[in-house]
Design an enzyme around this catalytic site. Structure first.
Site, PDB file in Angstrom:
ATOM      1  N   LYS A 100     -35.622  -8.677  17.314  1.00 36.81           N
ATOM      2  CA  LYS A 100     -35.070  -8.142  18.567  1.00 36.81           C
ATOM      3  C   LYS A 100     -35.728  -6.799  18.884  1.00 36.81           C
ATOM      4  CE  LYS A 100     -30.533 -10.314  17.951  1.00 36.81           C
ATOM      5  NZ  LYS A 100     -30.154 -11.165  19.074  1.00 36.81           N
TER       6      LYS A 100
ATOM      7  N   GLU B  71     -18.762 -11.158  18.098  1.00 35.29           N
ATOM      8  CA  GLU B  71     -19.081 -12.340  18.911  1.00 35.29           C
ATOM      9  C   GLU B  71     -17.809 -12.854  19.553  1.00 35.29           C
ATOM     10  OE1 GLU B  71     -22.480 -14.893  17.315  1.00 35.29           O
ATOM     11  OE2 GLU B  71     -21.227 -14.496  15.578  1.00 35.29           O
TER      12      GLU B  71
ATOM     13  N   HIS C 275     -28.276  -9.729   8.772  1.00 34.64           N
ATOM     14  CA  HIS C 275     -28.440  -8.910   9.981  1.00 34.64           C
ATOM     15  C   HIS C 275     -27.861  -7.493   9.821  1.00 34.64           C
ATOM     16  CE1 HIS C 275     -29.402 -12.803  11.376  1.00 34.64           C
ATOM     17  NE2 HIS C 275     -28.247 -13.142  11.896  1.00 34.64           N
TER      18      HIS C 275
HETATM   19  C1  BG6 Z   1     -26.854 -16.241  13.318  1.00 41.98           C
HETATM   20  C2  BG6 Z   1     -25.534 -16.634  12.731  1.00 41.98           C
HETATM   21  O1  BG6 Z   1     -27.710 -15.758  12.322  1.00 41.98           O
HETATM   22  O2  BG6 Z   1     -26.665 -15.239  14.298  1.00 41.98           O
HETATM   23  C3  BG6 Z   1     -24.578 -17.078  13.816  1.00 41.98           C
HETATM   24  O3  BG6 Z   1     -25.719 -17.691  11.793  1.00 41.98           O
HETATM   25  C4  BG6 Z   1     -24.489 -16.060  14.915  1.00 41.98           C
HETATM   26  O4  BG6 Z   1     -23.290 -17.340  13.263  1.00 41.98           O
HETATM   27  C5  BG6 Z   1     -25.876 -15.660  15.389  1.00 41.98           C
HETATM   28  O5  BG6 Z   1     -23.740 -16.607  15.983  1.00 41.98           O
HETATM   29  C6  BG6 Z   1     -25.830 -14.540  16.408  1.00 41.98           C
HETATM   30  O6  BG6 Z   1     -27.106 -14.265  16.889  1.00 41.98           O
HETATM   31  P1  BG6 Z   1     -27.296 -13.420  18.202  1.00 41.98           P
HETATM   32  O7  BG6 Z   1     -28.763 -13.236  18.314  1.00 41.98           O
HETATM   33  O8  BG6 Z   1     -26.692 -14.204  19.330  1.00 41.98           O
HETATM   34  O9  BG6 Z   1     -26.558 -12.128  17.992  1.00 41.98           O
END
Ligand code: BG6
Length: 510
Positions: free
Chosen positions: A206, A240, A264
């Protein structure tokens, strides 16, 4: 103009600005019928082609059980591109890409299918000029990783030649604890040399995440404050609003901490807390990230300073949302965490005494990922209390997504005849400051794989450090009780608020 060492800084600077275009190559996707492939990988390949960053003969090979012909696969790629790609559809780009689309049908233990894959690759080398350079993307459940890499070896698909390469791209989760990560690594490295293994953590792809390094190390005004003398604490949030969708099979038993904190969020912590690397090359970056992750300490009282939660039924965006235990495919007695909050400290001179609070959850108030560096209060205030009673703490907030940018929050005099100070903010928004569009994370990462550029891929050392941090927490959770419930659409369990309140702090409501 060259200097006495034969270096030409101007040429180097210009080279850095040239588009990075992949050489002759192809990508084989295992698990091509899955969600990730349809929503992210196939559209990313098209977007790269559309931006002119792939070679003309680039080839895309799908491998899956589905009984498809090449044309059916091409049709699937087309549908995925139409639905999910970020750049406008151009018929001529598509026509070129489709020339190199092939499908191989089979199971992972099907020797014949791997022989067909080998023939397909040879045929593409001749027809498309891929030069023997292929990356194998394992977009499959982790239990299949060992089988697939062993099959690649057995059928001579992973052989490195002098003038061509073979690479493995491995989706997370890389193991489910330290031991399994090391074992998986052993298996992968029996087949691929370390520099040809690319572990995906798409957060590193990102723009806003890469910008953490630019913000800190391309400027002078932040870094002098970036330490225990000025920083009160750091909050890293990945919230989320979605639930687990159709991913019950993957998610149940894994949970929020393993799904996103291990990778992450700890990567965000590492980039926020690490020392300045000597360069932006992989070796230098990995060394600093690994060092700071190695200095991370767990709280003494895991029961009080970690919280796990599970969403219950609630309302989200005006709609009724079912609880986690009622989701299709979930064990009704599941203790899987869909929310996790953890307090960590970093044992080094820069960060001693500064807590790092990490939290993540599904079905929270809204989708937002941010890093908030919250500063200490001014040591003395010449204003009387009533002038500043509403004043918060200064903060620098890196808005990873959505609404990508950076906010600085500080106090300012309220216009008028009395002295009153109130919080205001100063914003940098990508959309306003740049005309260039950000590539999607997977676009950037797939291009880097094809270029053999490993800067944005976690190495095993980092993965190991992350499991070292997480394993004791997971073990503690396994032995103690159940996750706290929180209604869908809220900001997580009350226990998480209490955790910060005990420290005299509170979570930001982004
Ligand atoms: C993924 C996870 O790595 O990242 C998911 O396995 C999650 O559970 C996703 O929804 C979120 O990614 P982003 O880029 O939408 O923040």
């Amino acid at each position: 103009m060259t200097d006495s060492h034969g270096a030409n800084p101007l040429r180097d600077a210009l080279d850095r600005r040239l588009p990075r275009i992949a050489g002759p190559s192809g990508l084989v996707i295992f698990g091509v019928t899955g969600d990730l492939s349809r929503k992210k990988l196939m559209p990313a390949v098209y977007d790269l082609a559309n931006r002119g960053l792939l070679p003309p003969g680039f080839s895309l090979v799908g491998f899956a059980r589905r009984e498809w012909e090449h044309e059916d696969f091409a049709q699937e790629v087309y549908a995925a591109v139409k639905e999910h790609s970020r750049t406008p559809f151009r018929e001529e780009v598509w026509q070129q890409l489709v020339q190199g689309c092939r499908f191989v049908q089979g199971n992972f233990d099907d020797d014949e299918a791997f022989e067909t894959l080998k023939e397909t690759i040879n045929e593409l080398d001749k027809a498309q000029g891929t030069g023997g350079n292929f990356a194998f993307y394992l977009s499959v459940p982790p239990k299949f990783f060992p089988k697939v890499v062993q099959q690649l070896k057995k059928h001579g698909l992973a052989d490195q030649k002098e003038d061509s390469w073979r690479r493995a791209v491995i989706e997370k989760p890389f193991g489910h604890n330290l031991e399994s990560a090391q074992e998986l690594n052993r298996i992968v490295h029996e087949v691929f040399p370390p520099h040809e293994v690319f572990r995906i953590d798409h957060y590193l792809g990102k723009e806003t995440v890469q910008n953490i390094l630019a913000l800190r190390f391309a400027n002078t005004m932040f870094e002098p404050l970036w330490n225990r003398s000025y920083v009160d604490h750091v909050q890293i949030t990945m919230a989320e609003d979605i639930g687990i969708g159709g991913r019950a099979g993957y998610y149940d038993g894994i949970g929020a901490a393993r799904d996103v904190i291990q990778n992450h969020l700890l990567q965000l912590l590492a980039l926020t807390a690490m020392e300045e690397p000597a360069s932006f090359e992989a070796d230098a970056l990995v060394a600093e990230k690994t060092k700071v992750l190695g200095a991370v300490r767990l709280p003494k009282e895991l029961g009080k300073e970690t919280v796990r939660g599970q969403y219950a039924a609630g309302w989200q965006g005006g709609e009724k949302a079912v609880g986690y235990l009622q989701e299709d495919g979930i064990d009704p007695k599941s203790k899987t965490d869909t929310y996790a909050a953890i307090k960590l400290s970093i044992d080094n001179r820069r960060w001693a005494g500064v807590p790092f609070y990490l939290r993540t959850g599904k079905r929270l108030g809204r989708r937002v990922t941010e890093i908030a560096v919250v500063f200490q209060r001014a040591p003395h205030s010449p204003f009387d209390h009533t002038a500043t009673e509403e004043l918060g703490q200064n903060a620098l907030v890196i808005r990873v997504q959505p609404d990508e940018g950076v906010t600085v929050r500080f106090g300012s005099k309220v216009p008028g005849t009395s002295m009153e100070v109130r919080d205001v903010s100063m914003d940098f928004a990508y959309g306003e400051s740049f005309t260039e569009s950000s590539p999607e994370a997977y676009e950037r990462l797939i291009l880097d794989v094809l270029l053999g550029d490993a800067n944005l891929f976690p190495r095993l050392e980092e993965v190991e450090q992350s499991w070292r941090i997480l394993d004791p927490i997971e073990e503690y959770w396994d032995k103690h009780g159940k996750p706290a419930q929180y209604p869908a659409g809220t900001w997580g369990p009350a226990e998480a608020d209490e955790m910060l309140a005990r420290d005299g702090r509170s979570w930001r409501r982004p």
